[in-house]
Design an enzyme around this catalytic site. Structure first.
Site, PDB file in Angstrom:
ATOM      1  CG  HIS A 140     116.200  55.580  51.242  1.00  0.00           C
ATOM      2  ND1 HIS A 140     115.843  54.266  51.235  1.00  0.00           N
ATOM      3  CD2 HIS A 140     117.303  55.640  52.023  1.00  0.00           C
ATOM      4  CE1 HIS A 140     116.670  53.549  51.985  1.00  0.00           C
ATOM      5  NE2 HIS A 140     117.562  54.371  52.468  1.00  0.00           N
ATOM      6  CD  GLU A 142     121.301  57.100  51.927  1.00  0.00           C
ATOM      7  OE1 GLU A 142     121.383  57.088  50.688  1.00  0.00           O
ATOM      8  OE2 GLU A 142     120.907  56.109  52.573  1.00  0.00           O
ATOM      9  CG  HIS A 183     124.201  55.079  48.392  1.00  0.00           C
ATOM     10  ND1 HIS A 183     124.188  53.820  47.847  1.00  0.00           N
ATOM     11  CD2 HIS A 183     123.443  55.015  49.522  1.00  0.00           C
ATOM     12  CE1 HIS A 183     123.434  53.021  48.609  1.00  0.00           C
ATOM     13  NE2 HIS A 183     122.982  53.719  49.632  1.00  0.00           N
TER      14      HIS A 183
END
Ligand SMILES: *[C@@H]1O[C@H](CO)[C@@H](O)[C@H](O)[C@H]1NC(C)=O
Ligand SMILES: *[C@@H]1O[C@H](CO)[C@@H](O)[C@H](O)[C@H]1NC(C)=O
Ligand SMILES: *[C@@H]1O[C@H](CO)[C@@H](O)[C@H](O)[C@H]1NC(C)=O
Length: 290
Positions: free
Chosen positions: A100, A149, A153
């Site tokens: 993920h 992502e 992050h």
């Protein structure tokens, strides 16, 4: 107690009085500008220094307050559960745990001007499509999941030299995933998708024994008509030196970190939460593959 509070209030008042005392002089300087040149220059210089120091500190406080993180979380998700959760008709979701994301705890979107460029990870695309696929939107060449992502992050993880480019971030994510080899480890432990339920503690203990650190396991709550929670994510945590560490905080053994809400990089709008002790469903892919 009251004495303590009073004395603190006194100190505060003294401090603020001292501050006020220094302010009028600055006002005088700007209003009239009629000081002797040397004195005026001196005060102006001080003033600039103070302003500069203040800006510096405020910036640093902001950075450390909002964007400081301690661990990297390697988040694996189980595609069958992801598909079940979003009630999306995923086509042929992988029948293995995929990535993920690689998430710093307590930090998100650290640099909005650092845009995602697919070309930078072109050498990784083959592996990305296999191990880090967009489970929900499976159309070919779609890269918005990776973009998300990275922006949310990756830009925070990039504070580490080892992760300070898109190629390094995604490449290291793939490396860590392969190194952990969660799929083969689970198989080795005899934990395979099944119509029978597992005990969450058994899965957790088995993984902890194998990796030597405490993982965090997240589940989907039972939906109407379901008996038990469904396993959705397995997280393993790393230090900033990219060494495995407990996902729990030191001093709170066994208790998963209470960052499920807010501080945690939200499970990408998923309704996942730390699994309850007790039985858990590990769904075979075909169960949810419509
Ligand atoms: C944000 O990213 C841009 C583009 O890579 C870079 O030039 C800039 O220095 C970064 N800013 C910070 C605060 O790291
Ligand atoms: C996906 O990208 C590859 C390589 O760039 C290209 O050959 C292929 O045609 C693309 N597929 C689609 C459906 O766009
Ligand atoms: C991880 O947690 C276990 C169990 O609480 C504890 O014994 C161990 O010391 C912890 N390891 C680290 C590095 O904190």
């Amino acid at each position: 107690m009251s004495v303590f509070r009073d004395s603190r209030a006194g100190a505060g008042q003294r401090a603020s009085r001292a501050w006020e005392a220094s302010v009028p002089r600055l006002v005088v300087l700007t209003d009239r500008g009629a000081m002797k040149p040397a004195a005026a220059g001196h005060v102006l210089l001080c003033c600039l220094c103070l302003a500069f120091a203040y800006l510096c500190c405020a910036h640093r406080l902001w950075r450390s307050g909002d964007q400081e993180w301690q661990k990297l979380i390697m988040v694996h998700h189980w595609p069958a559960t992801v598909c079940k959760e979003v009630e999306n008709d995923c086509r042929n979701p992988p029948d293995y745990w995929t990535i993920h994301g690689l998430w710093p705890d307590k930090a998100e979107e650290c640099n909005r001007s650092w845009h995602f460029h697919l070309e930078e990870i072109k050498d990784l695309l083959q592996d990305m499509k296999i191990y880090w696929p967009d489970v929900i939107h499976s159309s070919a060449n779609r890269s918005s999941f990776w973009k998300h992502e990275w922006q949310k992050h990756g830009t925070c993880a990039a504070q580490l030299d080892a992760l300070n480019s898109q190629k390094k971030y995604f490449g290291k994510g793939l490396d860590l995933y392969k190194g952990l080899a969660l799929n083969s480890m689970l198989q080795k432990l005899g934990i395979i998708p099944s119509g029978n339920y597992y005990q969450i503690a058994d899965i957790k203990d088995a993984l902890a024994g194998l990796y030597g650190v405490i993982p965090k396991i997240q589940c989907l709550l039972p939906k109407q008509g379901e008996e038990v929670q469904t396993i959705g994510q397995i997280e393993l945590c790393f230090t900033k030196d990219l060494q495995l560490r407990n996902c729990t905080e030191p001093g709170k053994p066994g208790k998963p970190v209470a960052v499920g809400q807010g501080a945690q990089p939200a499970g990408a709008a998923m309704n996942l939460q730390v699994c309850e002790d007790g039985p858990v469903f590990y769904p075979p892919p075909q169960e949810t593959n419509r």
